[in-house]
Design an enzyme around this catalytic site. Structure first.
Site, PDB file in Angstrom:
ATOM      1  N   ARG A 152      15.649  -1.664  -4.302  1.00 54.81           N
ATOM      2  CA  ARG A 152      16.498  -1.060  -5.335  1.00 54.81           C
ATOM      3  C   ARG A 152      17.399   0.010  -4.724  1.00 54.81           C
ATOM      4  O   ARG A 152      18.579   0.078  -5.032  1.00 54.81           O
ATOM      5  CB  ARG A 152      15.629  -0.456  -6.446  1.00 54.81           C
ATOM      6  CG  ARG A 152      15.080  -1.493  -7.406  1.00 54.81           C
ATOM      7  CD  ARG A 152      14.039  -0.892  -8.332  1.00 54.81           C
ATOM      8  NE  ARG A 152      12.780  -0.673  -7.623  1.00 54.81           N
ATOM      9  CZ  ARG A 152      11.965   0.350  -7.823  1.00 54.81           C
ATOM     10  NH1 ARG A 152      12.263   1.286  -8.702  1.00 54.81           N
ATOM     11  NH2 ARG A 152      10.850   0.459  -7.147  1.00 54.81           N
ATOM     12  N   ARG A 204       8.767   6.422 -10.241  1.00 57.00           N
ATOM     13  CA  ARG A 204       7.917   5.235 -10.377  1.00 57.00           C
ATOM     14  C   ARG A 204       7.238   5.147 -11.734  1.00 57.00           C
ATOM     15  O   ARG A 204       7.120   4.054 -12.303  1.00 57.00           O
ATOM     16  CB  ARG A 204       6.851   5.257  -9.283  1.00 57.00           C
ATOM     17  CG  ARG A 204       7.461   5.001  -7.949  1.00 57.00           C
ATOM     18  CD  ARG A 204       6.458   5.096  -6.857  1.00 57.00           C
ATOM     19  NE  ARG A 204       7.073   4.613  -5.632  1.00 57.00           N
ATOM     20  CZ  ARG A 204       6.530   4.715  -4.438  1.00 57.00           C
ATOM     21  NH1 ARG A 204       5.355   5.297  -4.297  1.00 57.00           N
ATOM     22  NH2 ARG A 204       7.149   4.238  -3.385  1.00 57.00           N
ATOM     23  N   LYS A 214      13.122  -5.935   5.701  1.00 57.34           N
ATOM     24  CA  LYS A 214      11.899  -6.206   4.943  1.00 57.34           C
ATOM     25  C   LYS A 214      12.076  -7.385   3.977  1.00 57.34           C
ATOM     26  O   LYS A 214      11.127  -8.118   3.688  1.00 57.34           O
ATOM     27  CB  LYS A 214      11.553  -4.942   4.169  1.00 57.34           C
ATOM     28  CG  LYS A 214      10.205  -4.923   3.562  1.00 57.34           C
ATOM     29  CD  LYS A 214       9.213  -4.218   4.439  1.00 57.34           C
ATOM     30  CE  LYS A 214       7.807  -4.601   3.972  1.00 57.34           C
ATOM     31  NZ  LYS A 214       6.770  -4.057   4.788  1.00 57.34           N
ATOM     32  N   GLU A 265      10.552  -0.054  -2.808  1.00 58.42           N
ATOM     33  CA  GLU A 265      11.576   0.611  -3.603  1.00 58.42           C
ATOM     34  C   GLU A 265      12.945   0.576  -2.910  1.00 58.42           C
ATOM     35  O   GLU A 265      13.979   0.686  -3.555  1.00 58.42           O
ATOM     36  CB  GLU A 265      11.127   2.070  -3.712  1.00 58.42           C
ATOM     37  CG  GLU A 265      11.597   2.821  -4.877  1.00 58.42           C
ATOM     38  CD  GLU A 265      10.705   4.072  -5.061  1.00 58.42           C
ATOM     39  OE1 GLU A 265       9.466   3.951  -4.996  1.00 58.42           O
ATOM     40  OE2 GLU A 265      11.267   5.140  -5.270  1.00 58.42           O
ATOM     41  N   HIS A 278      -0.919   1.784  -7.311  1.00 57.74           N
ATOM     42  CA  HIS A 278      -0.350   2.013  -5.987  1.00 57.74           C
ATOM     43  C   HIS A 278      -0.889   3.256  -5.308  1.00 57.74           C
ATOM     44  O   HIS A 278      -1.192   3.239  -4.120  1.00 57.74           O
ATOM     45  CB  HIS A 278       1.170   2.121  -6.129  1.00 57.74           C
ATOM     46  CG  HIS A 278       1.890   2.206  -4.825  1.00 57.74           C
ATOM     47  ND1 HIS A 278       1.702   1.277  -3.840  1.00 57.74           N
ATOM     48  CD2 HIS A 278       2.773   3.100  -4.341  1.00 57.74           C
ATOM     49  CE1 HIS A 278       2.463   1.594  -2.791  1.00 57.74           C
ATOM     50  NE2 HIS A 278       3.113   2.702  -3.075  1.00 57.74           N
ATOM     51  N   HIS A 279      -0.982   4.341  -6.039  1.00 56.89           N
ATOM     52  CA  HIS A 279      -1.350   5.602  -5.392  1.00 56.89           C
ATOM     53  C   HIS A 279      -2.166   6.430  -6.363  1.00 56.89           C
ATOM     54  O   HIS A 279      -1.862   6.488  -7.541  1.00 56.89           O
ATOM     55  CB  HIS A 279      -0.081   6.370  -5.004  1.00 56.89           C
ATOM     56  CG  HIS A 279      -0.335   7.597  -4.183  1.00 56.89           C
ATOM     57  ND1 HIS A 279      -0.304   7.591  -2.814  1.00 56.89           N
ATOM     58  CD2 HIS A 279      -0.642   8.867  -4.550  1.00 56.89           C
ATOM     59  CE1 HIS A 279      -0.577   8.811  -2.358  1.00 56.89           C
ATOM     60  NE2 HIS A 279      -0.778   9.605  -3.398  1.00 56.89           N
ATOM     61  N   HIS A 293       2.818   1.292  -9.034  1.00 54.42           N
ATOM     62  CA  HIS A 293       4.112   1.006  -8.403  1.00 54.42           C
ATOM     63  C   HIS A 293       4.821   0.004  -9.303  1.00 54.42           C
ATOM     64  O   HIS A 293       4.229  -0.985  -9.715  1.00 54.42           O
ATOM     65  CB  HIS A 293       3.914   0.419  -7.010  1.00 54.42           C
ATOM     66  CG  HIS A 293       5.184   0.358  -6.222  1.00 54.42           C
ATOM     67  ND1 HIS A 293       6.167  -0.553  -6.492  1.00 54.42           N
ATOM     68  CD2 HIS A 293       5.640   1.107  -5.195  1.00 54.42           C
ATOM     69  CE1 HIS A 293       7.182  -0.350  -5.647  1.00 54.42           C
ATOM     70  NE2 HIS A 293       6.871   0.648  -4.851  1.00 54.42           N
ATOM     71  N   GLU A 347      -4.206  11.007   1.074  1.00 57.57           N
ATOM     72  CA  GLU A 347      -4.401  10.548  -0.307  1.00 57.57           C
ATOM     73  C   GLU A 347      -5.747  10.965  -0.888  1.00 57.57           C
ATOM     74  O   GLU A 347      -5.914  10.997  -2.102  1.00 57.57           O
ATOM     75  CB  GLU A 347      -4.221   9.024  -0.381  1.00 57.57           C
ATOM     76  CG  GLU A 347      -3.981   8.538  -1.802  1.00 57.57           C
ATOM     77  CD  GLU A 347      -3.733   7.041  -1.886  1.00 57.57           C
ATOM     78  OE1 GLU A 347      -3.522   6.395  -0.841  1.00 57.57           O
ATOM     79  OE2 GLU A 347      -3.757   6.522  -3.025  1.00 57.57           O
ATOM     80  N   GLY A 376       8.250   7.881  -0.541  1.00 57.85           N
ATOM     81  CA  GLY A 376       8.644   8.555   0.691  1.00 57.85           C
ATOM     82  C   GLY A 376       7.894   9.852   0.939  1.00 57.85           C
ATOM     83  O   GLY A 376       7.921  10.389   2.045  1.00 57.85           O
ATOM     84  N   ARG A 400       3.732  10.756  -7.644  1.00 53.72           N
ATOM     85  CA  ARG A 400       4.249  10.941  -6.294  1.00 53.72           C
ATOM     86  C   ARG A 400       5.594  10.253  -6.113  1.00 53.72           C
ATOM     87  O   ARG A 400       5.764   9.105  -6.508  1.00 53.72           O
ATOM     88  CB  ARG A 400       3.267  10.364  -5.271  1.00 53.72           C
ATOM     89  CG  ARG A 400       3.813  10.423  -3.861  1.00 53.72           C
ATOM     90  CD  ARG A 400       2.826   9.936  -2.824  1.00 53.72           C
ATOM     91  NE  ARG A 400       2.527   8.526  -2.887  1.00 53.72           N
ATOM     92  CZ  ARG A 400       3.346   7.562  -2.489  1.00 53.72           C
ATOM     93  NH1 ARG A 400       4.547   7.836  -2.030  1.00 53.72           N
ATOM     94  NH2 ARG A 400       2.973   6.294  -2.575  1.00 53.72           N
ATOM     95  N   ILE A 451       4.057   9.352   3.285  1.00 48.24           N
ATOM     96  CA  ILE A 451       4.048   9.403   4.756  1.00 48.24           C
ATOM     97  C   ILE A 451       4.271  10.848   5.206  1.00 48.24           C
ATOM     98  O   ILE A 451       3.646  11.343   6.138  1.00 48.24           O
ATOM     99  CB  ILE A 451       5.116   8.451   5.342  1.00 48.24           C
ATOM    100  CG1 ILE A 451       4.799   6.984   4.971  1.00 48.24           C
ATOM    101  CG2 ILE A 451       5.213   8.605   6.851  1.00 48.24           C
ATOM    102  CD1 ILE A 451       3.633   6.382   5.698  1.00 48.24           C
TER     103      ILE A 451
END
Ligand code: ADP
Length: 448
Positions: free
Chosen positions: A259, A280, A309, A256, A382-383, A243, A412, A425, A422, A428
């Site tokens: 931004r 990303r 946030k 994100e 991150h992922h 990320h 995941e 968004g 990925r 999820i």
């Protein structure tokens, strides 16, 4: 066996809870186990939103989106190595998954944009509150309402099969109860990724050695070992996403959406260097090329007001602010005069509706209200895109391409949906859609 169920779900993130609720609603007796003492996995930390196309929420806002466009964006973001059959499931079920969640009480009425999307399709709670925590809470409440047997501190250790190779249950280990086995006709593996396991990460992608991660402690990937021992094939394991914006001082991921709602990225020289809402992988690579391998998110009070946030990041004390861009910059080791010029130039682009420097496709607002803020950021793991190979019914495939009867995978822990990268968004969306599908298919299978 100590317990007998139709469907055993392993993991309490968004995929696991979606599978548990949907298996129950399709008539199965369900148990859900989680190795950590708390529910929610990485899903609970997700800050962005839930991507979906052709939704009622988009229609209400006059946003024109299509199955084709979301498919194209997802494939392009994944560098076109995504499994098209899985992308088809993701996209075509996305609006239905939003309806399913809202039907259970979720608020996903705000529609914003994240990197790599051609239009606004990131559905999230009003005011931009953390989508993951909200989705997990709604799913948890619904699991409680259905009286689903949920066991924390309980690890899935081994998939047990009968002589013909069909799943017959799982060996589990309770922290306080030790080993026992649960008889189950079907198992849904929803154990998440391995971003927190830097040894595993660095073996697959040496560039990421020593990287921090945005993940929860349970994201170690032991579910992959369980699946591997059960004969599952693996795909795309080497694709691991950093990320781009982990807060250097706070160690937390900065969504994100900061931004997306208008922040820019500058380097120590005070200059922009990238289209801030690119994918990303590209944003992370661009940050690593800057002096000191970090960058600064810069925004103003109008961005702050647009996203709840941000108050959390301010609360963590990692967001220096100043009414003067020059002073803010100089106090943070950024060239303040250049920063001021960069903001002014960016504001001209906003007014003209065109970013002549980096072709940022979306320019939501000028940065000229109240104070300026800076958050120092750099990439963190991150992922993990790769994982267990599944088909379009969420069935786990073995290395010969055959279904392992009774074994399902979602979220995941699986690979193929997101290809090499990925989009924000889409996680999820993935976990709700494939979790729900896996639960439904597993319930049906258990009735055969
Ligand atoms: P997803 O986003 O795909 O739902 P998450 O990371 O949110 O994935 O959730 C996965 C959950 O599974 C985490 O809470 C993690 O602690 C849990 N988990 C991982 N491995 C096991 C295991 N072997 N047994 C039980 N739970 C596990």
């Amino acid at each position: 066996p100590r317990d007998t169920v139709d469907v055993l779900v392993v993991g309490s993130g968004g995929a696991g809870f979606s599978a548990a609720v949907s298996a129950f609603d399709n008539g199965a007796k369900v148990m859900l186990i989680e190795k950590e003492p708390v529910i929610g996995g990485n899903a609970k930390l997700a800050a962005g939103g839930m991507n979906a196309a052709e939704t009622k929420q988009q229609a209400a806002k006059g946003i024109k989106d299509s199955i084709e466009l979301m498919t194209k964006d997802t494939m392009k973001g994944g560098r076109n190595i995504n499994d098209p059959a899985l992308v088809k499931v993701l996209v075509e079920h996305s609006a239905g998954s939003i309806d399913w969640m809202t039907g259970m009480g979720a608020d996903l009425s705000d529609v914003g944009r994240m990197g790599g999307a051609s239009v606004n399709r990131t559905h999230r709670p009003t005011g931009g509150a953390g989508v993951g925590a909200h989705v997990v809470q709604v799913l948890y409440d619904n699991a409680v309402k259905r009286n689903i047997d949920m066991r924390m501190n309980t690890r899935g250790v081994e998939v047990l099969k009968d002589a013909s190779g069909k799943v017959k249950g799982m060996l589990v280990k309770g922290k306080y109860t030790g080993y026992y086995w649960v008889k189950a006709d079907a198992i849904v593996l929803a154990t998440g990724g391995f971003g927190k396991n830097n040894d595993r990460v660095a073996k697959l992608d040496p560039k990421l050695k020593g990287f921090k991660a945005t993940n929860q402690p349970g994201a170690t990937g032991d579910g992959l070992d369980v699946a591997g021992e059960a004969g599952a094939d693996m795909v795309d394991l080497k694709y691991i996403q950093a990320h781009p914006t982990l807060s250097i001082k706070g160690g937390v991921m900065v969504t994100e959406a900061v931004r997306g709602n208008g922040a820019i990225l500058v380097n120590r020289e005070g200059k922009r260097f990238v289209n801030e809402i690119t994918t990303r992988d590209k944003a992370a690579a661009a940050i690593l090329q800057q002096t000191g391998k970090t960058a600064f998110l810069i925004f103003d009070d109008s961005v702050r007001k647009s996203l709840k946030k941000i108050e959390k990041y301010i609360g963590l004390g990692v967001v220096p602010a100043n009414a003067s861009a020059v002073e803010l910059g100089n106090s943070q080791g950024i060239n303040g005069e250049e920063l001021k010029k960069s903001i002014a130039r960016y504001n001209e682009f906003v007014a003209a509706g065109k970013d002549a420097d980096f072709e940022r496709p979306q320019l939501p607002r000028a940065l000229n209200e109240g104070q300026y803020y800076a958050i120092e950021v750099g990439p963190g793991v991150h992922h993990t895109m790769g994982g267990v190979k599944i088909d379009n019914k969420s069935e786990v495939l073995d290395t010969k391409g055959k279904v392992i009867p009774g074994l399902y995978g979602a979220g995941e822990v699986t690979g193929g949906v997101h290809g090499a990268n990925r989009l924000g968004g889409n996680a999820i969306s993935d976990i709700v859609t494939f979790g729900r599908l896996a639960g439904e298919e597993a319930a049906k299978y258990s009735k055969q």
